[in-house]
Scaffold this motif. Structure first.
Motif, PDB file in Angstrom:
ATOM      1  N   GLY A  58       0.775  -1.230   0.000  1.00 23.29           N
ATOM      2  CA  GLY A  58       0.000   0.000   0.000  1.00 23.29           C
ATOM      3  C   GLY A  58       0.803   1.275   0.000  1.00 23.29           C
ATOM      4  O   GLY A  58       2.036   1.276   0.127  1.00 23.29           O
ATOM      5  N   CYS A  60       0.708   5.486   1.420  1.00 22.48           N
ATOM      6  CA  CYS A  60       0.095   6.459   2.322  1.00 22.48           C
ATOM      7  C   CYS A  60       0.933   7.727   2.328  1.00 22.48           C
ATOM      8  O   CYS A  60       2.049   7.751   1.810  1.00 22.48           O
ATOM      9  N   SER A  62       2.699  10.532   4.788  1.00 28.88           N
ATOM     10  CA  SER A  62       3.121  10.741   6.173  1.00 28.88           C
ATOM     11  C   SER A  62       2.920  12.189   6.590  1.00 28.88           C
ATOM     12  O   SER A  62       2.733  13.083   5.759  1.00 28.88           O
ATOM     13  N   CYS A  68       4.713   7.218   1.354  1.00 31.63           N
ATOM     14  CA  CYS A  68       5.306   5.990   1.881  1.00 31.63           C
ATOM     15  C   CYS A  68       4.727   4.789   1.144  1.00 31.63           C
ATOM     16  O   CYS A  68       3.513   4.591   1.151  1.00 31.63           O
ATOM     17  N   GLU A  81      -2.624   4.837  -6.320  1.00 26.21           N
ATOM     18  CA  GLU A  81      -2.757   5.407  -4.982  1.00 26.21           C
ATOM     19  C   GLU A  81      -1.836   6.593  -4.704  1.00 26.21           C
ATOM     20  O   GLU A  81      -2.070   7.341  -3.751  1.00 26.21           O
ATOM     21  N   HIS A  85      -1.184  12.402  -4.390  1.00 30.50           N
ATOM     22  CA  HIS A  85      -0.173  12.989  -3.517  1.00 30.50           C
ATOM     23  C   HIS A  85       1.111  13.369  -4.257  1.00 30.50           C
ATOM     24  O   HIS A  85       1.738  14.375  -3.938  1.00 30.50           O
ATOM     25  N   GLU A 160       9.789  -0.645   3.190  1.00 34.05           N
ATOM     26  CA  GLU A 160       9.072   0.586   2.845  1.00 34.05           C
ATOM     27  C   GLU A 160      10.034   1.560   2.180  1.00 34.05           C
ATOM     28  O   GLU A 160      11.235   1.566   2.467  1.00 34.05           O
TER      29      GLU A 160
END
Length: 262
Positions: A58, A60, A62, A68, A81, A85, A160
């Motif tokens: 996944g 995301c 931060s 990340c 995804e 961003h 990551e």
């Protein structure tokens, strides 16, 4: 192919333990490892698949303004995804290989393999990313050590990757049509601290930063700023697809296009 053991752990700790076994090899999407095994150029006794580890999946954002990405995240997921961003990162992911590759290949696998023509090394180095493993964190500037060589230790897993979101960024890729790898790819990212320019596909030493262009673009973020710069073809990859001088010329062209697009 030949006989080998296969295990699919469900946690990072389980995967790290399995990789302590003799001749064990981590398996991400298998886009490089499986063809290599078919050609008998690699012969691990055990494959440790990382695709069942949910904590490595996944994308995301931060609190520090970093995108990340879990190490086992496929390129297609990054494309979908990360778009909201960090559009430049998502666009890079969208142009890797074909749909089959994008749905199987992973971010961690690409960085760990460090193919000299892969796209993600340019994104990591161009953004000054942090590569997090099961034991430590490695700055992108310290991670890449040459063609197919990284700072990873035996059995170390990329869990990551943290990409700092740039004020402006773009990736330009001159595609080798048969492989879809970059004949030359350039990732340009502008931050308050300055501009970073990372080049893949060109050098015999793998991905690198073009420091002269970074200095010029930090002073004037315009394609005109690099008009007077030139790279030497010495040390550049020279093959049936293009000479070292040709690749050096493409680096400048792709950098200019990336700045203009950013």
């Amino acid at each position: 192919m030949y006989n080998f053991d296969f295990t699919r752990p469900s946690s990072i700790d389980e995967a790290a333990s399995a990789l302590q076994g003799e001749e064990a090899q981590a398996l991400g999407g298998g886009q490089t490892l499986i063809p290599t095994m078919k050609q008998r150029l690699a012969a691990p006794a055990t494959l440790v698949s990382l695709t069942g580890i949910s904590e490595m999946q996944g994308v995301c954002l931060s609190d520090a303004g970093e995108v990340c990405v879990g190490g086992a995240t496929p390129h297609a997921v990054v494309e979908a995804e990360a778009a909201a961003h960090f559009p430049a990162l998502a666009a890079l992911a969208s142009r890797i290989g074909d749909p089959a590759v994008r749905n199987r290949g992973t971010v961690g696998g690409s960085l760990a393999n460090n193919d000299p023509s892969a796209c993600y090394p340019a994104a990591a180095l161009g953004t000054g990313a942090t590569i997090k493993t099961n034991t430590r964190e490695i700055a992108a500037d310290d991670f890449f050590e040459g063609m197919f060589t990284t700072a990873l230790h035996d059995g170390e897993i990329i869990t990551e990757v943290r990409f700092p979101v740039a004020e402006a960024a773009n990736y330009q890729k001159f595609v080798q049509p048969a492989s879809r790898f970059a004949l030359v790819g350039v990732f340009v990212a502008k931050y308050a601290s300055g501009v970073r320019v990372a080049v893949t596909g060109a050098s015999e030493e793998g991905v690198f930063r073009w420091s002269e262009a970074e200095a010029a673009l930090s002073a004037n973020f315009s394609a005109d700023a690099i008009a007077g710069l030139n790279l030497s073809g010495e040390g550049m990859i020279s093959d049936l697809h293009g000479s070292g001088d040709y690749r050096a010329h493409l680096v400048k062209v792709m950098t200019g296009r990336a700045v203009a697009a950013a």
